[in-house]
Design a protein around this motif. Structure first.
Motif, short mmCIF file in Angstrom:
data_model
loop_
_atom_site.label_atom_id
_atom_site.label_comp_id
_atom_site.label_asym_id
_atom_site.label_seq_id
_atom_site.Cartn_x
_atom_site.Cartn_y
_atom_site.Cartn_z
N ARG A 163 121.28 -38.66 21.54
CA ARG A 163 120.46 -37.55 21.79
C ARG A 163 121.42 -36.26 22.00
O ARG A 163 121.04 -35.31 21.54
N GLU A 164 122.55 -36.38 22.95
CA GLU A 164 123.22 -35.09 23.19
C GLU A 164 123.94 -34.80 22.02
O GLU A 164 124.37 -33.54 21.86
N ALA A 165 124.37 -35.89 21.42
CA ALA A 165 125.16 -35.41 20.08
C ALA A 165 124.43 -34.51 19.04
O ALA A 165 124.96 -33.56 18.40
N ARG A 166 123.25 -34.88 18.84
CA ARG A 166 122.37 -34.18 17.86
C ARG A 166 122.16 -32.66 18.53
O ARG A 166 122.01 -32.04 17.54
N ALA A 167 122.17 -32.67 19.58
CA ALA A 167 121.90 -31.33 20.45
C ALA A 167 123.07 -30.54 19.89
O ALA A 167 123.07 -29.19 19.53
N LEU A 168 124.23 -31.22 20.16
CA LEU A 168 125.52 -30.41 19.87
C LEU A 168 125.53 -30.06 18.35
O LEU A 168 126.06 -29.11 17.88
N LEU A 169 125.29 -31.08 17.51
CA LEU A 169 125.44 -30.81 16.14
C LEU A 169 124.58 -29.70 15.60
O LEU A 169 124.91 -28.94 14.87
N SER A 170 123.34 -29.59 16.11
CA SER A 170 122.29 -28.56 15.87
C SER A 170 122.83 -27.32 16.04
O SER A 170 122.56 -26.19 15.46
N ALA A 171 123.01 -27.24 17.49
CA ALA A 171 123.74 -25.82 18.21
C ALA A 171 124.78 -25.49 17.07
O ALA A 171 124.99 -24.26 16.85
N ALA A 172 125.57 -26.32 16.87
CA ALA A 172 126.93 -25.93 15.94
C ALA A 172 126.58 -25.39 14.63
O ALA A 172 127.22 -24.57 14.08
N THR A 173 125.76 -26.31 14.11
CA THR A 173 125.10 -25.66 12.63
C THR A 173 124.68 -24.36 12.66
O THR A 173 124.63 -23.63 11.65
N ALA A 174 124.07 -24.17 13.83
CA ALA A 174 123.41 -22.56 13.76
C ALA A 174 124.41 -21.61 14.33
O ALA A 174 123.91 -20.47 14.40
N ASP A 175 125.57 -21.93 14.66
CA ASP A 175 126.60 -21.14 14.87
C ASP A 175 127.87 -20.87 13.97
O ASP A 175 128.63 -21.76 14.15
N PRO A 176 127.69 -19.68 13.30
CA PRO A 176 129.16 -19.55 12.50
C PRO A 176 130.32 -19.88 12.84
O PRO A 176 131.05 -20.20 12.21
N ALA A 177 130.43 -19.40 14.39
CA ALA A 177 131.75 -19.29 14.83
C ALA A 177 132.12 -20.74 15.15
O ALA A 177 133.20 -20.80 15.10
N ALA A 178 131.45 -21.75 15.21
CA ALA A 178 131.75 -23.21 15.33
C ALA A 178 131.75 -23.86 13.85
O ALA A 178 132.11 -25.13 14.09
#
Length: 220
Positions: A163-178
Motif C-alpha cells: 500500500r505504501e509502495a504504491r502510494a510512493l510509485l504513484s506520487a513519483a510517476t506524477a512528479d517529473p523531478a523524481a
C-alpha cells in the motif's frame, strides 16, 4: 591487504571527544545569533569522527533525542551519519528508533538523504511519511534517491508494504523531478538476481498493480 585509519585508539577516548563536541553544539545553540553562536560550525566539526560507532553513540546520547531531531533538518549530514553509524552497530536504544514515528518530515528526509542509512531505517522512514498524506514537507525523490542506492531495501518495501509502495510509485510517476530516481530504483530492485526470487516476484506484483510503475521499471 586492507588498512584503515581510526581516529581513536579506545572507546573511552571516543566517548570523551564526542561528549565534548556535543556540549560545544549545545552551547552554540544556546548562544544563538545573539551571542554569535555558530551551530553549523560546531556540527561540521564532528564530520570526521561520526563514522566511529562509539563516538557517534556518545554524541547522540549527549545531544539527546529532542535536540538531535531539532538540529537534523538544518545540519543533516554529520548528524545523519552519526545516527547511521550507531544504528548499524546496534548501539541505539528503542527511543532512538521510535523517533522516526514522530519526527517532522524535514528531519526524516534529512536523515535518509544526509547519510546512507540501513534498509531498516530507510523503510521505517518511508512507511512513516507515506502514512502521513497530509504532510507535504517532502517529495518522492527524497526517498527514491536513497532507495536507488539500496535496492534490497526498496525490494522489501515493494513486497512487504504494497500500500505504501504504491502510494510512493504513484506520487513519483506524477512528479517529473523524481522520474530518473524512480526508474533507477525500480531497475536496481527488480533486475534478475537481486534478492530472493520470491520477494522479487512479490515486489513485481506491487509494481504491476501501480499505474505507470511497470513502464518506469522497464524504462530504467
Amino acid at each position: 591487504m586492507l588498512s584503515a585509519t581510526f581516529p581513536f585508539t579506545a572507546e573511552h577516548e571516543a566517548r570523551l571527544a564526542a561528549e565534548s563536541a556535543a556540549h560545544a553544539i549545545l552551547a552554540a545553540e544556546r548562544e544563538g545569533e545573539r551571542e554569535g553562536g555558530d551551530v553549523a560550525a560546531a556540527v561540521a566539526a564532528v564530520e570526521g569522527e561520526v563514522r566511529d560507532p562509539a563516538y557517534a553513540t556518545a554524541l547522540l546520547s549527549t545531544l539527546g533525542i529532542e535536540t538531535f531531531t531539532r538540529l537534523l533538518e538544518g545540519h543533516g549530514g554529520p548528524l545523519a551519519q552519526a545516527y547511521a553509524s550507531a544504528e548499524r552497530t546496534g548501539r541505539l536504544g528503542d527511543a532512538w528508533h521510535e523517533l522516526v514515528a514522530t519526527a517532522p518530515a524535514g528531519a526524516l528526509t534529512a536523515l535518509v538523504t544526509g547519510a546512507e542509512q540501513s534498509g531498516t531505517v530507510l523503510n521505517r522512514v518511508a512507511t512513516t511519511l507515506l502514512n502521513r498524506p497530509q504532510d507535504t514537507g517532502w517529495s518522492p525523490g527524497d526517498l527514491l534517491r536513497p532507495y536507488a542506492g539500496n535496492p534490497l531495501a526498496f525490494q522489501q518495501l515493494l513486497a512487504e508494504h504494497p500500500r505504501e509502495a504504491r502510494a510512493l510509485l504513484s506520487a513519483a510517476t506524477a512528479d517529473p523531478a523524481a522520474a530518473q530516481a524512480l526508474a533507477t530504483a525500480l531497475h536496481e530492485a527488480l533486475k534478475p538476481g537481486v534478492g530472493a526470487d520470491g520477494l522479487r516476484e512479490r515486489a513485481w506484483a506491487t509494481v504491476i498493480g501501480t499505474p505507470g510503475g511497470r513502464t518506469a521499471a522497464e524504462g530504467g
